[in-house]
Design a protein around this motif. Structure first.
Motif, PDB file in Angstrom:
ATOM      1  N   TYR A  47       7.497  11.428 -22.096  1.00  0.00           N
ATOM      2  CA  TYR A  47       6.656  11.442 -23.290  1.00  0.00           C
ATOM      3  C   TYR A  47       7.131  12.463 -24.329  1.00  0.00           C
ATOM      4  CZ  TYR A  47       2.579  12.101 -26.291  1.00  0.00           C
ATOM      5  OH  TYR A  47       1.764  12.230 -27.372  1.00  0.00           O
ATOM      6  N   PRO A  48       7.443  13.717 -23.956  1.00  0.00           N
ATOM      7  CA  PRO A  48       7.965  14.642 -24.976  1.00  0.00           C
ATOM      8  C   PRO A  48       9.271  14.162 -25.608  1.00  0.00           C
ATOM      9  CG  PRO A  48       7.227  15.853 -23.052  1.00  0.00           C
ATOM     10  CD  PRO A  48       7.215  14.411 -22.670  1.00  0.00           C
ATOM     11  N   LEU A  49      10.145  13.547 -24.801  1.00  0.00           N
ATOM     12  CA  LEU A  49      11.402  13.045 -25.368  1.00  0.00           C
ATOM     13  C   LEU A  49      11.144  11.935 -26.379  1.00  0.00           C
ATOM     14  CD1 LEU A  49      13.737  12.954 -22.231  1.00  0.00           C
ATOM     15  CD2 LEU A  49      13.733  14.609 -24.097  1.00  0.00           C
ATOM     16  N   VAL A  50      10.223  11.043 -26.031  1.00  0.00           N
ATOM     17  CA  VAL A  50       9.895   9.963 -26.965  1.00  0.00           C
ATOM     18  C   VAL A  50       9.307  10.531 -28.261  1.00  0.00           C
ATOM     19  CG1 VAL A  50       8.422   7.947 -27.311  1.00  0.00           C
ATOM     20  CG2 VAL A  50       9.609   8.247 -25.150  1.00  0.00           C
ATOM     21  N   ARG A  51       8.465  11.547 -28.150  1.00  0.00           N
ATOM     22  CA  ARG A  51       7.891  12.156 -29.349  1.00  0.00           C
ATOM     23  C   ARG A  51       8.963  12.832 -30.203  1.00  0.00           C
ATOM     24  NH1 ARG A  51       2.557  13.076 -30.316  1.00  0.00           N
ATOM     25  NH2 ARG A  51       3.481  13.722 -32.314  1.00  0.00           N
ATOM     26  N   PRO A  55       3.531  10.348  -8.600  1.00  0.00           N
ATOM     27  CA  PRO A  55       4.658  11.168  -9.097  1.00  0.00           C
ATOM     28  C   PRO A  55       5.402  10.504 -10.247  1.00  0.00           C
ATOM     29  CG  PRO A  55       5.158  10.234  -6.932  1.00  0.00           C
ATOM     30  CD  PRO A  55       3.721   9.991  -7.174  1.00  0.00           C
ATOM     31  N   LEU A  56       5.473   9.157 -10.253  1.00  0.00           N
ATOM     32  CA  LEU A  56       6.131   8.471 -11.356  1.00  0.00           C
ATOM     33  C   LEU A  56       5.364   8.686 -12.661  1.00  0.00           C
ATOM     34  CD1 LEU A  56       8.373   6.605 -12.329  1.00  0.00           C
ATOM     35  CD2 LEU A  56       6.923   4.646 -11.705  1.00  0.00           C
ATOM     36  N   ALA A  57       4.043   8.603 -12.598  1.00  0.00           N
ATOM     37  CA  ALA A  57       3.233   8.848 -13.790  1.00  0.00           C
ATOM     38  C   ALA A  57       3.375  10.291 -14.263  1.00  0.00           C
ATOM     39  CB  ALA A  57       1.764   8.530 -13.484  1.00  0.00           C
ATOM     40  N   LEU A  58       3.483  11.235 -13.323  1.00  0.00           N
ATOM     41  CA  LEU A  58       3.657  12.641 -13.691  1.00  0.00           C
ATOM     42  C   LEU A  58       4.993  12.858 -14.399  1.00  0.00           C
ATOM     43  CD1 LEU A  58       2.528  15.517 -13.553  1.00  0.00           C
ATOM     44  CD2 LEU A  58       3.684  15.757 -11.338  1.00  0.00           C
ATOM     45  N   VAL A  59       6.047  12.223 -13.885  1.00  0.00           N
ATOM     46  CA  VAL A  59       7.366  12.343 -14.512  1.00  0.00           C
ATOM     47  C   VAL A  59       7.352  11.749 -15.916  1.00  0.00           C
ATOM     48  CG1 VAL A  59       9.763  11.555 -14.386  1.00  0.00           C
ATOM     49  CG2 VAL A  59       8.635  12.439 -12.345  1.00  0.00           C
ATOM     50  N   LEU A  60       6.714  10.589 -16.053  1.00  0.00           N
ATOM     51  CA  LEU A  60       6.633   9.951 -17.373  1.00  0.00           C
ATOM     52  C   LEU A  60       5.859  10.826 -18.363  1.00  0.00           C
ATOM     53  CD1 LEU A  60       5.959   6.225 -16.393  1.00  0.00           C
ATOM     54  CD2 LEU A  60       8.099   7.229 -17.176  1.00  0.00           C
ATOM     55  N   LEU A 104       0.827  -1.205   0.000  1.00  0.00           N
ATOM     56  CA  LEU A 104       0.000   0.000   0.000  1.00  0.00           C
ATOM     57  C   LEU A 104       0.864   1.258   0.000  1.00  0.00           C
ATOM     58  CD1 LEU A 104      -2.868   1.124   0.117  1.00  0.00           C
ATOM     59  CD2 LEU A 104      -2.711   1.073   2.621  1.00  0.00           C
ATOM     60  N   GLY A 105       1.994   1.202   0.737  1.00  0.00           N
ATOM     61  CA  GLY A 105       2.899   2.357   0.735  1.00  0.00           C
ATOM     62  C   GLY A 105       3.575   2.554  -0.605  1.00  0.00           C
ATOM     63  N   ALA A 106       3.823   1.442  -1.309  1.00  0.00           N
ATOM     64  CA  ALA A 106       4.457   1.565  -2.627  1.00  0.00           C
ATOM     65  C   ALA A 106       3.541   2.213  -3.645  1.00  0.00           C
ATOM     66  CB  ALA A 106       4.886   0.184  -3.119  1.00  0.00           C
ATOM     67  N   LEU A 107       2.238   2.191  -3.413  1.00  0.00           N
ATOM     68  CA  LEU A 107       1.307   2.793  -4.353  1.00  0.00           C
ATOM     69  C   LEU A 107       1.451   4.316  -4.409  1.00  0.00           C
ATOM     70  CD1 LEU A 107      -1.948   0.733  -3.674  1.00  0.00           C
ATOM     71  CD2 LEU A 107      -0.366   0.509  -5.593  1.00  0.00           C
ATOM     72  N   TRP A 108       1.981   4.926  -3.329  1.00  0.00           N
ATOM     73  CA  TRP A 108       2.157   6.374  -3.328  1.00  0.00           C
ATOM     74  C   TRP A 108       3.222   6.813  -4.331  1.00  0.00           C
ATOM     75  CZ3 TRP A 108      -1.261   9.448  -1.152  1.00  0.00           C
ATOM     76  CH2 TRP A 108      -2.054   8.951  -0.117  1.00  0.00           C
ATOM     77  N   VAL A 109       4.061   5.885  -4.788  1.00  0.00           N
ATOM     78  CA  VAL A 109       5.091   6.228  -5.761  1.00  0.00           C
ATOM     79  C   VAL A 109       4.498   6.386  -7.155  1.00  0.00           C
ATOM     80  CG1 VAL A 109       7.319   5.488  -6.726  1.00  0.00           C
ATOM     81  CG2 VAL A 109       6.751   4.959  -4.357  1.00  0.00           C
ATOM     82  N   LEU A 110       3.369   5.755  -7.403  1.00  0.00           N
ATOM     83  CA  LEU A 110       2.814   5.738  -8.755  1.00  0.00           C
ATOM     84  C   LEU A 110       2.393   7.120  -9.265  1.00  0.00           C
ATOM     85  CD1 LEU A 110       0.753   2.420  -8.635  1.00  0.00           C
ATOM     86  CD2 LEU A 110       3.037   2.817  -9.580  1.00  0.00           C
TER      87      LEU A 110
END
Length: 297
Positions: free
Chosen positions: A40-44, A30-35, A22-28
């Motif tokens: 995403y712009p770099l990949v584009r 900010p990780l999604a925001l960074v991605l 449950l604590g590891a879910l808090w990482v998702l």
């Protein structure tokens, strides 16, 4: 009292796998925001640069090679100037007190908060063709043409970048100088060491990591600087960021702009990796030096 001391302290309850997951879910989030914001712009950009013939056309053009060389030359020269001027200012502010030194330090902090194009506008009002300096020189000499005409050349861009980015060297050096014990400097001076010897053997060895950090930051910033070059209006000064703007916005050549942007990102990442390597070696050498000195004490 003795009974209280003899009472065993209960160990904290072990963390269950459910709580850990449950604590590891808090990482998702900010990780999604960074991605989303970074990756995403770099990949584009990389995807746009993969258009057929784009790499060969861009890398084979003379304007790209000139822009690459000019970008590296301006960034390296500006960084060297920032290191020299920033080291001098930091030493004066830290070890040579004078009336108004606190005000100078606050002004340096203020420059850090300003956008880069304001420095260019200030330079235009001072050193431009119709600026205050040329107006004063024309009044003295009676000449109608501007006597000081360097602002619209690479020298003007370098001068503006040195003025704006020098505080990024001064601040880390002042922080490093504040950690040097005053007694260490007094002992070195009492043993007959000249100010230059104390600076070279006592002060600067402690400041090398901060100097490397500030210089690396300035090199990365000047390598990607766009506002100063654009607002200067130097037509012959075409750097990689300006070329990306020209290709992508002016001529709508998105694949070509993506190729140049990919080169720019690769160059910046290479410099960052080099900085991390150099900083790690400096830190290891400093720790090894302290490990050798401690037993002798």
């Amino acid at each position: 009292m003795t009974a209280l001391l003899d009472t065993p302290v209960a160990a904290p309850p072990p963390t269950t796998p459910a709580k850990r997951s449950l604590g590891a879910l808090w990482v998702l989030p900010p990780l999604a925001l960074v991605l989303l914001v970074v990756l995403y712009p770099l990949v584009r950009v990389f995807w746009e640069s993969s258009a057929e013939g784009s790499w060969g056309e861009v890398l084979g053009s003379q304007i790209f090679r000139d822009a690459l060389w000019r970008t590296v030359a301006i960034a390296a020269t500006s960084t060297l100037g920032c290191l020299v001027l920033g080291t001098f200012l930091a030493i004066v502010l830290a070890f040579i007190p004078f009336p108004g030194s606190a005000v100078v330090g606050r002004l340096i902090d203020t420059v850090l908060a300003l956008p880069s194009f304001l420095i260019t506008l200030a330079f235009t009002f001072l050193y431009g063709s119709a600026g205050a300096v040329n107006a004063a020189l024309s009044a003295i000499t009676g000449s109608s043409s501007p006597l000081l005409d360097f602002l619209y050349t690479p020298a003007g861009v370098i001068t503006a970048e040195i003025t704006f980015f020098t505080p990024f060297v001064v601040r880390p050096l002042l922080a490093a100088f504040s950690l040097i014990p005053r007694a260490q400097l007094d002992v070195a001076a009492s043993l007959g060491g000249s100010p230059w010897l104390v600076l070279r053997t006592v002060i600067m060895p402690e400041a090398w990591p901060a100097l490397a950090a500030g210089g690396s930051l300035v090199l990365l910033l000047t390598l990607n600087e766009f506002g100063i070059v654009l607002f200067t209006g130097a037509k012959g000064v075409i750097t990689l960021p300006v070329l990306i703007y020209t290709r992508g916005i002016v001529t709508f050549d998105l694949p070509g702009a993506a190729v140049i942007a990919t080169v720019q990102v690769t160059l910046s990442l290479a410099l960052y990796c080099l900085y991390r390597l150099v900083f790690a070696r400096l830190a290891a050498r400093k720790e090894g030096h302290h490990a050798v000195v401690e037993p002798t004490k």
